[in-house]
Design an enzyme around this catalytic site. Structure first.
Site, PDB file in Angstrom:
ATOM      1  N   HIS A 265      18.399  27.216  61.631  1.00  0.00           N
ATOM      2  CA  HIS A 265      17.616  27.657  60.490  1.00  0.00           C
ATOM      3  C   HIS A 265      18.064  26.962  59.204  1.00  0.00           C
ATOM      4  O   HIS A 265      19.239  26.925  58.878  1.00  0.00           O
ATOM      5  CB  HIS A 265      17.734  29.177  60.296  1.00  0.00           C
ATOM      6  CG  HIS A 265      16.816  29.677  59.251  1.00  0.00           C
ATOM      7  ND1 HIS A 265      15.489  29.911  59.483  1.00  0.00           N
ATOM      8  CD2 HIS A 265      17.024  29.916  57.939  1.00  0.00           C
ATOM      9  CE1 HIS A 265      14.909  30.302  58.362  1.00  0.00           C
ATOM     10  NE2 HIS A 265      15.823  30.314  57.398  1.00  0.00           N
ATOM     11  N   TYR A 321      33.149  37.427  76.900  1.00  0.00           N
ATOM     12  CA  TYR A 321      33.760  37.856  78.159  1.00  0.00           C
ATOM     13  C   TYR A 321      34.502  36.694  78.819  1.00  0.00           C
ATOM     14  O   TYR A 321      34.033  35.568  78.803  1.00  0.00           O
ATOM     15  CB  TYR A 321      32.689  38.361  79.130  1.00  0.00           C
ATOM     16  CG  TYR A 321      31.940  39.601  78.667  1.00  0.00           C
ATOM     17  CD1 TYR A 321      32.362  40.324  77.557  1.00  0.00           C
ATOM     18  CD2 TYR A 321      30.816  40.040  79.348  1.00  0.00           C
ATOM     19  CE1 TYR A 321      31.680  41.447  77.143  1.00  0.00           C
ATOM     20  CE2 TYR A 321      30.121  41.167  78.938  1.00  0.00           C
ATOM     21  CZ  TYR A 321      30.554  41.872  77.827  1.00  0.00           C
ATOM     22  OH  TYR A 321      29.872  42.975  77.422  1.00  0.00           O
ATOM     23  N   GLU A 395      15.777  50.136  97.343  1.00  0.00           N
ATOM     24  CA  GLU A 395      16.820  51.151  97.574  1.00  0.00           C
ATOM     25  C   GLU A 395      17.399  51.126  98.985  1.00  0.00           C
ATOM     26  O   GLU A 395      18.474  51.679  99.216  1.00  0.00           O
ATOM     27  CB  GLU A 395      16.251  52.549  97.269  1.00  0.00           C
ATOM     28  CG  GLU A 395      15.920  52.745  95.795  1.00  0.00           C
ATOM     29  CD  GLU A 395      15.098  53.995  95.541  1.00  0.00           C
ATOM     30  OE1 GLU A 395      14.417  54.456  96.486  1.00  0.00           O
ATOM     31  OE2 GLU A 395      15.144  54.510  94.416  1.00  0.00           O
TER      32      GLU A 395
END
Ligand SMILES: [Zn+2]
Ligand SMILES: [Zn+2]
Length: 415
Positions: A265, A321, A395
């Site tokens: 920017h 991380y 599932e």
């Protein structure tokens, strides 16, 4: 011979209990799915977890790291301590999957009104680990040692200005009292089909770091650039220069790495050269030394290119991380357990996404596995990825997750 027999007997008891608990795991996953909560706001989920653990006779410590819950299951015999981890947070995503238990939850996130969805499958992780707690509570007399259940908030990151996730769990003592000797975790994924487990020894997911580069030049009229220093042209050169770090400067045969500029920017008008350009980006790496080296090269590249154009660049790198690193010795030791669970075991390439499970692995040896939850009639290309508003968990893959964490914990304690 007696040990082998009793080990086989314990295996059978675990599998029978896992099969029995499966409908409850699915029911729990649907409940959590319908009531998703963002990082550090997992109040309902946290209460559900703590209540269920208490019902099972598991000692509960909460709150930790805002909304976290640690469960401690002491076995009937002395031994070491193994931790199993589930993350509990959802994402600011409007669910587009047509399910009877679809999320319609809305909340505010960093000042914006957003939908909330378990688009990364942490609902499945919570349900699986509660299932594991029930299975292991049922055989606690046979367990030599202690199992710690780490229900962790904010894996996807804490809201602005807050600490959270695994780093805060570690900081607030989740791995102490009793001290954890090894940690296991899993992640559901649509990359692999139901019934499959995937893993990688060593670096499995990347370290993720972010950077901000501020290029300062000297503003002037767009028609007389020689009267100033154009930070837009300098920033453009920096963007290209940064791309030569992964492609030309570090040993790409050792490990892949990525430097991405995701935001740039500067300026407000077609014919004014601005004073300043700001760039934001992300860095992904799979080797700790390469990670430091890339940081140094980003700094040097930006500063020296800016200098060559008469501008300056200020580089700020924020460590995110660490690398999710599966301890090679632990992984090798646990491979027979994985093979016992299913024949569909795959050693896979690392991914350049990241996981805060890595903070536990920095303290104790750990193994993080992928659990396939993609419907079998879909290809990996067709299946929406984690974080998509269309992310779908089949599932029928959850039962294998319960067996996987149960057997990993028990085998690690008993061997
Ligand atoms: Zn995620
Ligand atoms: Zn996740």
């Amino acid at each position: 011979m007696t040990t082998t027999l009793s080990a086989a007997n314990l295996d059978q008891r675990i599998d029978a209990a896992a099969a029995k608990v499966e409908p409850k795991v699915i029911e729990c996953r649907r409940d959590v799915h319908q009531h998703p909560e963002l990082g550090n706001r997992e109040l309902r989920t946290s209460k559900l977890v703590a209540d269920r653990l208490r019902e099972l006779g598991v000692e509960v410590r909460t709150p930790i790291a805002h909304t976290g819950v640690v469960g401690i299951l002491k076995g009937g015999k002395p031994g070491r301590v193994v931790a199993l981890r589930a993350d509990m947070d959802a994402l600011p995503v409007v669910e587009q999957v047509d399910l009877p238990f679809k999320s319609t939850v809305k909340t505010t996130y960093n000042g914006h009104e957003v939908g909330v969805m378990h688009a990364c499958g942490h609902d499945a992780h919570v349900a699986i680990l509660l299932g594991v707690a029930e299975v292991l509570a049922g055989v606690r007399e046979e367990l030599p040692g202690t199992v710690k259940f780490l229900f962790q908030p904010a894996e996807e990151g804490a809201p602005e200005g807050e600490e959270g996730g695994a780093a805060l769990m570690v900081k607030e003592g989740a791995l102490e009292n009793p001290k954890v000797d090894a940690v296991f975790g899993l992640h559901v994924t649509s990359r692999y089909p139901v019934g499959e487990i995937a893993y990688r020894p060593g670096a499995e997911l990347a370290a993720v770091d972010s950077f901000k580069i501020t290029v300062r030049g000297k503003g002037t009229h767009g028609a007389y650039p020689w009267l100033g220093v154009d930070p837009i042209v300098v920033a453009s050169q920096i963007v290209l220069g940064l791309q030569t770090i992964p492609s030309r400067q570090v040993d790409s045969s050792l490990a892949p790495s990525i430097v991405t500029v995701g935001s740039i920017h500067g300026g407000v008008r077609n014919n004014i050269i601005p004073d300043e350009v700001e760039m934001l980006g992300t860095i992904r790496s799979l080797d700790a030394r390469m990670r430091d080296d890339i940081h140094a090269r980003i700094k040097r590249t930006a500063e020296d290119i800016a200098k060559s154009g008469g501008a300056t660049a200020v580089v700020k790198i924020d460590q995110g991380y660490p690398i999710t690193y599966n301890d090679p010795a632990l992984t090798e030791k646990m491979v027979p357990t994985l093979r016992k669970l299913t024949s569909e075991i795959e050693v896979v390439n690392p991914v350049l996404g990241a996981e805060d499970f890595s903070f536990y692995q920095q303290k104790v040896p750990g193994l993080f596995i992928w659990l396939g939850t993609r419907p079998k009639n879909q290809t990996a290309e067709e299946a929406p990825s984690n974080h998509s508003p269309l992310f779908y968990v089949d599932e029928s893959g959850l039962g294998l997750g319960v067996r996987a964490l149960s057997h990993l914990a028990v085998d690690w304690l008993t061997r």
